[in-house]
Design a protein around this motif. Structure first.
Motif, PDB file in Angstrom:
ATOM      1  N   ASN A  32       0.845  -1.202   0.000  1.00 27.94           N
ATOM      2  CA  ASN A  32       0.000   0.000   0.000  1.00 27.94           C
ATOM      3  C   ASN A  32       0.873   1.243   0.000  1.00 27.94           C
ATOM      4  O   ASN A  32       1.942   1.272   0.598  1.00 27.94           O
ATOM      5  CB  ASN A  32      -0.954   0.015   1.204  1.00 27.94           C
ATOM      6  N   HIS A  56      -5.464  -6.041   7.414  1.00 23.46           N
ATOM      7  CA  HIS A  56      -5.196  -4.700   6.897  1.00 23.46           C
ATOM      8  C   HIS A  56      -6.305  -4.352   5.920  1.00 23.46           C
ATOM      9  O   HIS A  56      -6.511  -5.063   4.925  1.00 23.46           O
ATOM     10  CB  HIS A  56      -3.829  -4.701   6.205  1.00 23.46           C
ATOM     11  N   CYS A 104      -7.608  -1.618   3.293  1.00 27.65           N
ATOM     12  CA  CYS A 104      -7.210  -0.455   2.524  1.00 27.65           C
ATOM     13  C   CYS A 104      -8.428   0.320   2.057  1.00 27.65           C
ATOM     14  O   CYS A 104      -9.459  -0.272   1.701  1.00 27.65           O
ATOM     15  CB  CYS A 104      -6.381  -0.892   1.313  1.00 27.65           C
ATOM     16  N   GLU A 124      -8.810   1.622  -0.630  1.00 33.51           N
ATOM     17  CA  GLU A 124      -9.056   1.315  -2.039  1.00 33.51           C
ATOM     18  C   GLU A 124      -9.965   0.108  -2.225  1.00 33.51           C
ATOM     19  O   GLU A 124     -10.368  -0.207  -3.342  1.00 33.51           O
ATOM     20  CB  GLU A 124      -7.727   1.078  -2.756  1.00 33.51           C
ATOM     21  N   SER A 143      -8.320  -6.061   1.221  1.00 27.08           N
ATOM     22  CA  SER A 143      -7.890  -6.426   2.570  1.00 27.08           C
ATOM     23  C   SER A 143      -6.915  -7.591   2.481  1.00 27.08           C
ATOM     24  O   SER A 143      -6.932  -8.364   1.514  1.00 27.08           O
ATOM     25  CB  SER A 143      -9.087  -6.825   3.435  1.00 27.08           C
ATOM     26  N   GLY A 149      -5.900   1.436   6.344  1.00 27.85           N
ATOM     27  CA  GLY A 149      -4.527   1.230   5.927  1.00 27.85           C
ATOM     28  C   GLY A 149      -3.664   2.460   5.812  1.00 27.85           C
ATOM     29  O   GLY A 149      -2.457   2.396   6.063  1.00 27.85           O
ATOM     30  N   TYR A 150      -4.233   3.607   5.401  1.00 27.10           N
ATOM     31  CA  TYR A 150      -3.372   4.780   5.214  1.00 27.10           C
ATOM     32  C   TYR A 150      -2.853   5.334   6.538  1.00 27.10           C
ATOM     33  O   TYR A 150      -1.922   6.139   6.547  1.00 27.10           O
ATOM     34  CB  TYR A 150      -4.070   5.873   4.399  1.00 27.10           C
TER      35      TYR A 150
END
Length: 257
Positions: free
Chosen positions: A74, A126, A128, A130, A133, A219-220
């Motif tokens: 990521n 995790h 994300c 977007e 996962s 995630g970010y």
């Protein structure tokens, strides 16, 4: 952020109900009034999550058999800087994690020193923004233990993570990746500074030599390529004042899941 991205983000981050209440906030222009409404919804989401789950509630942990065979990278795949290249070439022997700001005893830790401290291993998912996962096993030092060592001053409110990767080349440094959490999440038992993934040292793509894992957030928030941790009382002096690279560009600060 595009309208579609904003809509996906709001839904994926738990603000979907707020988006409906706003009559489809992906159609709203990002003016000051809109941003104020979004910040209000974000604060409500954070308070409700902590009220219903409890401040110390743990994110789900999985078994070894659940670890994903593929874990996408990521964000940045590798920092584009001479300093990072030099550190990587030396296998991070000269790398130091500096902890300063509103602390009693600022310190700088080598990777070897961090690995010598009591560690925590957790297998978590995790998520994300977007839409993908993956489950991975992370090993690292609990962030709260480091703060106990350096001492937090009474005026401290937030923890800012400064990273080596620069997503945009800017004169003022606003393109360099950074993230933040409050002290509640900083001392959460699953908030660790991970130096290993799936039993191996972190790869460059996954944030070597050290990355943040704050497992109850998107995630970010999991900042990679950590270089410095700064304890502060506000975000006023940081570029856009949002508390993170993406937050300065419209993402929510508390990305709870």
């Amino acid at each position: 952020m595009t309208r579609l991205t904003r809509r996906r983000f709001l839904i994926g981050s738990g603000l979907g109900a707020g988006a409906v209440a706003l009559g489809g906030c992906d159609l709203l222009e990002p003016n000051e009034q809109t941003q104020a409404v979004l910040r209000s919804a974000e604060t409500l989401t954070m308070k409700l999550q902590r009220l219903l789950q409890g401040r110390g509630a743990l994110a789900r942990e999985y078994l070894e058999a659940d670890i994903s065979p593929t874990f996408r990278v990521n964000g940045t795949s590798a920092p584009d800087s001479d300093e990072y290249a030099r550190l990587l070439e030396g296998k991070f022997a000269d790398w130091r994690l500096r902890i300063d700001g509103l602390v009693e005893r600022p310190q700088a830790f080598s990777l070897a020193e961090l690995k010598a401290l009591p560690a925590r291993t957790q297998i978590t998912r995790h998520d994300c923004v977007e839409g993908w996962s993956a489950i991975g096993k992370w090993t690292g030092v609990p962030l709260g233990a480091l703060f106990t060592a350096v001492g937090i001053k009474p005026s401290a409110r937030y923890v800012v993570f400064h990273c080596a990767d620069e997503l945009e080349k800017t004169l003022d440094g606003s393109g360099r990746y950074y993230e933040s959490v409050d002290l509640i999440d900083a001392f959460h038992p699953q908030t660790i500074l991970a130096y290993a993934m799936n039993g191996q040292d972190l790869s460059v793509g996954h944030g070597a030599p050290l990355r943040l894992r704050v497992e109850r957030q998107l995630g970010y928030k999991q900042a990679k390529y950590l270089m410095r941790i700064e304890v502060v009382d506000s975000f006023a002096s940081f570029w856009g004042g949002g508390g993170g690279y993406w937050e300065d560009r419209g993402y929510e600060w508390y990305a709870g899941i």
